[in-house]
Scaffold this active site. Structure first.
Site, PDB file in Angstrom:
ATOM      1  N   GLY A  33       0.815  -1.210   0.000  1.00  0.00           N
ATOM      2  CA  GLY A  33       0.000   0.000   0.000  1.00  0.00           C
ATOM      3  C   GLY A  33       0.847   1.257   0.000  1.00  0.00           C
ATOM      4  N   ALA A  34       0.187   2.406   0.341  1.00  0.00           N
ATOM      5  CA  ALA A  34       0.829   3.727   0.244  1.00  0.00           C
ATOM      6  C   ALA A  34       1.431   3.859  -1.156  1.00  0.00           C
ATOM      7  CB  ALA A  34       1.878   3.919   1.338  1.00  0.00           C
ATOM      8  N   LEU A  35       0.589   3.634  -2.130  1.00  0.00           N
ATOM      9  CA  LEU A  35       1.060   3.501  -3.513  1.00  0.00           C
ATOM     10  C   LEU A  35       1.563   4.823  -4.083  1.00  0.00           C
ATOM     11  CD1 LEU A  35      -1.748   1.142  -4.868  1.00  0.00           C
ATOM     12  CD2 LEU A  35       0.421   0.549  -3.782  1.00  0.00           C
ATOM     13  N   HIS A  36       2.595   4.718  -4.893  1.00  0.00           N
ATOM     14  CA  HIS A  36       3.150   5.883  -5.588  1.00  0.00           C
ATOM     15  C   HIS A  36       3.401   5.496  -7.033  1.00  0.00           C
ATOM     16  CE1 HIS A  36       6.848   3.670  -5.104  1.00  0.00           C
ATOM     17  NE2 HIS A  36       6.721   3.698  -3.788  1.00  0.00           N
ATOM     18  N   GLY A  38       5.945   4.573  -8.547  1.00  0.00           N
ATOM     19  CA  GLY A  38       6.753   3.363  -8.737  1.00  0.00           C
ATOM     20  C   GLY A  38       5.834   2.147  -8.822  1.00  0.00           C
ATOM     21  N   HIS A  39       4.878   2.059  -7.880  1.00  0.00           N
ATOM     22  CA  HIS A  39       3.906   0.953  -7.936  1.00  0.00           C
ATOM     23  C   HIS A  39       3.093   1.042  -9.234  1.00  0.00           C
ATOM     24  CE1 HIS A  39       4.258   1.466  -3.432  1.00  0.00           C
ATOM     25  NE2 HIS A  39       4.494   0.181  -3.555  1.00  0.00           N
ATOM     26  N   GLU A 153      12.787  -2.985  -9.027  1.00  0.00           N
ATOM     27  CA  GLU A 153      14.232  -3.212  -8.838  1.00  0.00           C
ATOM     28  C   GLU A 153      14.815  -2.357  -7.719  1.00  0.00           C
ATOM     29  OE1 GLU A 153      16.366  -2.838 -12.511  1.00  0.00           O
ATOM     30  OE2 GLU A 153      15.850  -4.889 -13.095  1.00  0.00           O
ATOM     31  N   ARG A 192       8.133   5.180   2.005  1.00  0.00           N
ATOM     32  CA  ARG A 192       8.754   5.797   3.188  1.00  0.00           C
ATOM     33  C   ARG A 192       9.040   7.283   2.969  1.00  0.00           C
ATOM     34  NH1 ARG A 192      11.053   0.517   4.217  1.00  0.00           N
ATOM     35  NH2 ARG A 192      10.384  -0.039   6.303  1.00  0.00           N
TER      36      ARG A 192
END
Ligand code: PAF
Length: 282
Positions: A33-36, A38-39, A153, A192
């Site tokens: 979760g806490a998706l950004h 990158g996700h 990665e 983070r």
């Protein structure tokens, strides 16, 4: 498309079983979760390469070796679900810890052995971390049995361990590694980062800049010299403290003295926030 949120293992398994029965390929993106963005890059690829994209959002307690880190991990399921709906994700699996694990599983964990891959770097500084990652990913793989699974990665060691696990456990799943997504400043995207103050964020940008600069040194300096240089440069930045910087072989993750197939992996504390990043040297 309306995204369906699923909270039980039984329902998740029934849905993915039906998809496979209907001959659909399943692209799976496990997340905490806490998706950004990158996700989202993983999700976009999974949507593009498969008939159906399924995402799990589960902050996995067994991979945290620090209770405070687990408590403070951002939880933003409503925002995550809205984002995944926009990306065309069909199903989001969002179980509670009690749904995911029996009390027995929480207290008596399997010990996985990855022949050294899990003993260096993150494995050395976060004992038990990869055991927890493999525990949850194998459970998720067993439930979803996807065609392809997508990992970033940025967590290079995690990706190597999951590839190894898939091989050892004979999963018929294609493991796909996707490049790190960075802010324009160079900072690697991470959930983070949300815990960084504006000033800490400006400080954290130095990490990727120093890693990128170290690439210029490989013609004149050997691996050990560049390793020391990176650690020294990052530690010189007020507010940053290196936990480790290791230049290792991309396949074995063991220390290397050759630039060929080398990757440098770093963990840095920026104030109280632990950040990771890496740079490939070829
Ligand atoms: O990379 C992560 O977010 C987690 O380690 C993963 C793979 C979702 C397992 O909890």
């Amino acid at each position: 498309m309306n995204t369906q949120i699923i909270e039980t293992k039984a329902a998740f398994k029934a849905i993915t079983d039906q998809l496979r029965h209907d001959g659909k390929s399943i692209g799976f993106v496990p997340t905490m979760g806490a998706l950004h963005d990158g996700h989202c890059s993983l999700v976009r690829r999974a949507v593009k390469e498969n008939d159906v994209c399924v995402v799990s959002v589960f902050c996995n307690p067994t991979q945290f070796n620090n209770a405070e880190d687990f408590e403070k991990y951002p939880r933003t399921i409503e925002r995550d679900a809205a984002l995944l709906e926009k990306e065309g994700v069909a199903f989001v699996f969002n179980p509670s810890p009690e749904e995911m694990y029996t009390a027995d599983e929480m207290n008596h964990r399997f010990e996985f052995d990855f022949g050294g891959l899990d003993k260096v770097m993150e494995g050395k500084y976060r004992p038990g971390h990869f055991n927890g990652v493999v525990q949850v990913v194998s459970k998720l793989f067993d439930l979803a049995q996807p065609t392809r699974a997508y990992f970033g990665e940025k967590d290079f060691q995690q990706l190597a361990i999951i590839r190894r696990m898939a091989k050892l456990m004979n999963y018929d799943i294609e493991i796909i590694g996707c490049p790190i997504v960075r802010e324009a400043s160079g900072l690697a995207l991470s959930s983070r980062n949300e815990r960084l103050s504006a000033e800490e964020k400006r400080t954290a940008i130095n990490i990727s800049h120093i890693l990128f600069e170290s690439r210029q040194l490989t013609a004149m300096q050997n691996v050990s010299e560049v390793q020391h240089w990176v650690i020294e440069q990052i530690n010189l930045v007020p507010g940053l403290t290196v936990e480790y910087y290791q230049i290792v072989d991309q396949d074995t993750l063991q220390p290397t003295d050759k630039w060929d197939n080398a990757i440098g992996c770093v963990t840095v504390y920026c104030g109280p926030v632990r950040l990771i990043d890496n740079v490939k040297y070829n």
